[in-house]
Write a protein that holds these residues in place. Structure first.
Motif, PDB file in Angstrom:
ATOM      1  N   ARG A 236     -22.820   5.068 -57.485  1.00 24.43           N
ATOM      2  CA  ARG A 236     -24.260   5.301 -57.408  1.00 24.43           C
ATOM      3  C   ARG A 236     -24.795   5.106 -55.992  1.00 24.43           C
ATOM      4  O   ARG A 236     -25.710   5.813 -55.556  1.00 24.43           O
ATOM      5  N   ASP A 237     -24.270   4.099 -55.276  1.00 28.36           N
ATOM      6  CA  ASP A 237     -24.762   3.819 -53.922  1.00 28.36           C
ATOM      7  C   ASP A 237     -23.583   3.331 -53.076  1.00 28.36           C
ATOM      8  O   ASP A 237     -23.378   2.120 -52.896  1.00 28.36           O
ATOM      9  N   PRO A 238     -22.785   4.256 -52.545  1.00 25.12           N
ATOM     10  CA  PRO A 238     -21.591   3.865 -51.779  1.00 25.12           C
ATOM     11  C   PRO A 238     -21.906   2.952 -50.594  1.00 25.12           C
ATOM     12  O   PRO A 238     -21.123   2.059 -50.266  1.00 25.12           O
ATOM     13  N   ALA A 239     -23.055   3.151 -49.955  1.00 25.79           N
ATOM     14  CA  ALA A 239     -23.399   2.310 -48.797  1.00 25.79           C
ATOM     15  C   ALA A 239     -23.609   0.859 -49.230  1.00 25.79           C
ATOM     16  O   ALA A 239     -23.150  -0.082 -48.561  1.00 25.79           O
ATOM     17  N   LEU A 240     -24.317   0.692 -50.366  1.00 25.02           N
ATOM     18  CA  LEU A 240     -24.533  -0.661 -50.867  1.00 25.02           C
ATOM     19  C   LEU A 240     -23.226  -1.303 -51.307  1.00 25.02           C
ATOM     20  O   LEU A 240     -22.991  -2.499 -51.081  1.00 25.02           O
ATOM     21  N   ALA A 241     -22.352  -0.487 -51.917  1.00 23.69           N
ATOM     22  CA  ALA A 241     -21.053  -0.998 -52.336  1.00 23.69           C
ATOM     23  C   ALA A 241     -20.222  -1.429 -51.126  1.00 23.69           C
ATOM     24  O   ALA A 241     -19.542  -2.469 -51.141  1.00 23.69           O
ATOM     25  N   GLU A 242     -20.287  -0.631 -50.056  1.00 20.95           N
ATOM     26  CA  GLU A 242     -19.543  -0.988 -48.839  1.00 20.95           C
ATOM     27  C   GLU A 242     -20.082  -2.266 -48.220  1.00 20.95           C
ATOM     28  O   GLU A 242     -19.315  -3.113 -47.748  1.00 20.95           O
ATOM     29  N   GLN A 243     -21.409  -2.425 -48.248  1.00 20.70           N
ATOM     30  CA  GLN A 243     -22.002  -3.653 -47.714  1.00 20.70           C
ATOM     31  C   GLN A 243     -21.571  -4.863 -48.543  1.00 20.70           C
ATOM     32  O   GLN A 243     -21.314  -5.947 -48.012  1.00 20.70           O
ATOM     33  N   ALA A 244     -21.486  -4.668 -49.863  1.00 25.47           N
ATOM     34  CA  ALA A 244     -21.044  -5.759 -50.727  1.00 25.47           C
ATOM     35  C   ALA A 244     -19.608  -6.162 -50.393  1.00 25.47           C
ATOM     36  O   ALA A 244     -19.260  -7.353 -50.390  1.00 25.47           O
ATOM     37  N   LEU A 245     -18.769  -5.185 -50.091  1.00 28.77           N
ATOM     38  CA  LEU A 245     -17.389  -5.506 -49.703  1.00 28.77           C
ATOM     39  C   LEU A 245     -17.358  -6.263 -48.382  1.00 28.77           C
ATOM     40  O   LEU A 245     -16.550  -7.190 -48.198  1.00 28.77           O
TER      41      LEU A 245
END
Length: 392
Positions: free
Chosen positions: A216-225
């Motif tokens: 849904r939000d790859p940028a947010l997922a990347e930030q979470a990683l």
């Protein structure tokens, strides 16, 4: 049973040596014509006594019966030595009868044996020399033997008492070692929970966020990683700090910097404010670490279980001590516990470890957490000087 304690082992050997020296000297300098066999027999008996004591040092008698038998053997050798000793020095061996009997049978029997020895001497004097009690030499010998018997019983009592004291000391040292091991184990458990537990919780939350938003939000997922990776680095730093503490290496711990870093590491919708009043550097490292761990645990619970949106961390330092107040707007401790159990999470040990850590410093922990009204954690730790003053 019946073994001579370490402090008393030298007594028989000294007496054997004195008797041997006196008997041999008399035989060599006195009228020893035609008595070489007697001298050889006398030396052999004393040698047997020395050998017997050497064996018993390594293998003490295992039972009262064995100790009694060995005492009888010794007495027979004493009699043989007295019969072969022309100087009369071997009569001093009589004082060893109650001395050795003390270790085999205890004080009452040793006193009885001492009395029996006196009675035996008196009987011998009476049979051989009627009216001996009118001779000062006989009376003096009897008094000296009596004094020797009393001293022998007293020395045996001291040796037994010292052996008992050593045994109690060894048991006490073992107990202290057990308590020290338990204390250190509990401390390590608290450190693992408070440091790694906090960072692993943060990593878990960030990975869950990354998994939920990866499509849904790859940028947010990347930030979470990236945040999870940052928490992993912090966890590694905590491990290094703990290892340094175990090696007694200076950690350079700063509560202000640690709390600031702790608040900055939270970026999953939780707002954390930190307010420090007073001078943390005037307080000991153990108190500062306990305050940090308490704030860390409260923040972890607010994020993981209470579903809080805001958390305030306030620390006040003054002459009396330190006070930490952590307040959140979450669901409260009871509801958080229900969430935790419903989610299948194991019961936590954070509050227990927090209380243990604070109580070791003479402090207190209080929690005010009505349902759906947030949680307020208060930790107070007195300064060491204040604790001493109250104790006085």
């Amino acid at each position: 049973m019946g073994g001579i304690p370490q402090p008393g082992r030298w007594v028989p050997l000294v007496i054997y040596g004195a008797v041997l020296a006196g008997g041999v000297y008399w035989e060599l300098t006195g009228d020893s014509s035609g008595q070489p066999i007697r001298l050889i027999g006398f030396v052999a008996v004393i040698a047997l006594l020395f050998a017997l004591e050497t064996v018993l040092w390594r293998r003490p008698p295992a039972s009262t019966t064995a100790a009694a038998g060995l005492l009888v053997v010794r007495v027979l050798l004493f009699v043989a030595a007295s019969a072969l000793d022309g100087s009369g020095t071997a009569r001093a061996l009589i004082v060893l009868v109650p001395f050795l009997g003390y270790f085999a049978f205890g004080r009452p029997v040793a006193i009885a044996l001492a009395g029996g020895c006196v009675a035996l001497v008196v009987t011998g004097y009476t049979v051989r020399t009627p009216g001996w009690y009118r001779d000062a030499a006989y009376v003096s010998d009897l008094l000296m033997i009596s004094i020797g018997l009393v001293l022998a019983v007293a020395m045996a009592a001291v040796a037994v008492a010292e052996r008992g004291a050593r045994a109690r000391l060894e048991r006490m040292l073992e107990r202290v070692a057990e308590l020290s091991t338990t204390t250190e184990r509990n401390r390590l458990a608290r450190d693992i929970h408070d440091s790694l537990g906090h960072h692993l919780t943060a990593i878990s939350i960030q990975l869950e966020k990354a998994s939920a938003f990866i499509h849904r939000d790859p940028a947010l997922a990347e930030q979470a990683l990236l945040d999870a990776r940052s928490s992993a680095k912090h966890a590694l730093s905590e491990v290094r700090r703990s290892v340094g503490a175990l090696r007694d290496e200076p950690s350079g711990f700063s509560l202000r910097a640690a709390l600031t870093e702790l608040s900055d590491s939270v970026d999953d919708g939780l707002t954390v404010t930190v307010d420090i009043t007073g001078e943390p550097d005037r307080h000991d490292a153990a108190s500062l670490t306990a305050l940090y761990r308490a704030a860390q645990e409260a923040l972890t619970n607010a994020r993981r279980h209470a579903r809080a949106g805001r958390v305030s961390v306030a620390v006040t330092f003054d002459e009396a001590g330190a006070r930490l107040v952590v307040a959140d707007d979450g669901c409260g401790l009871a509801a958080a516990g229900e969430r935790q159990r419903a989610g299948g999470d194991p019961p936590g040990f954070g509050l227990l470890g927090m209380r243990e850590r604070v109580q070791l410093l003479g402090g207190e922990v209080s929690i005010d957490s009505p349902r759906d009204a947030g949680t307020v954690l208060t930790v107070t730790i007195p300064r060491p000087a204040a604790v001493v003053g109250e104790a006085r």
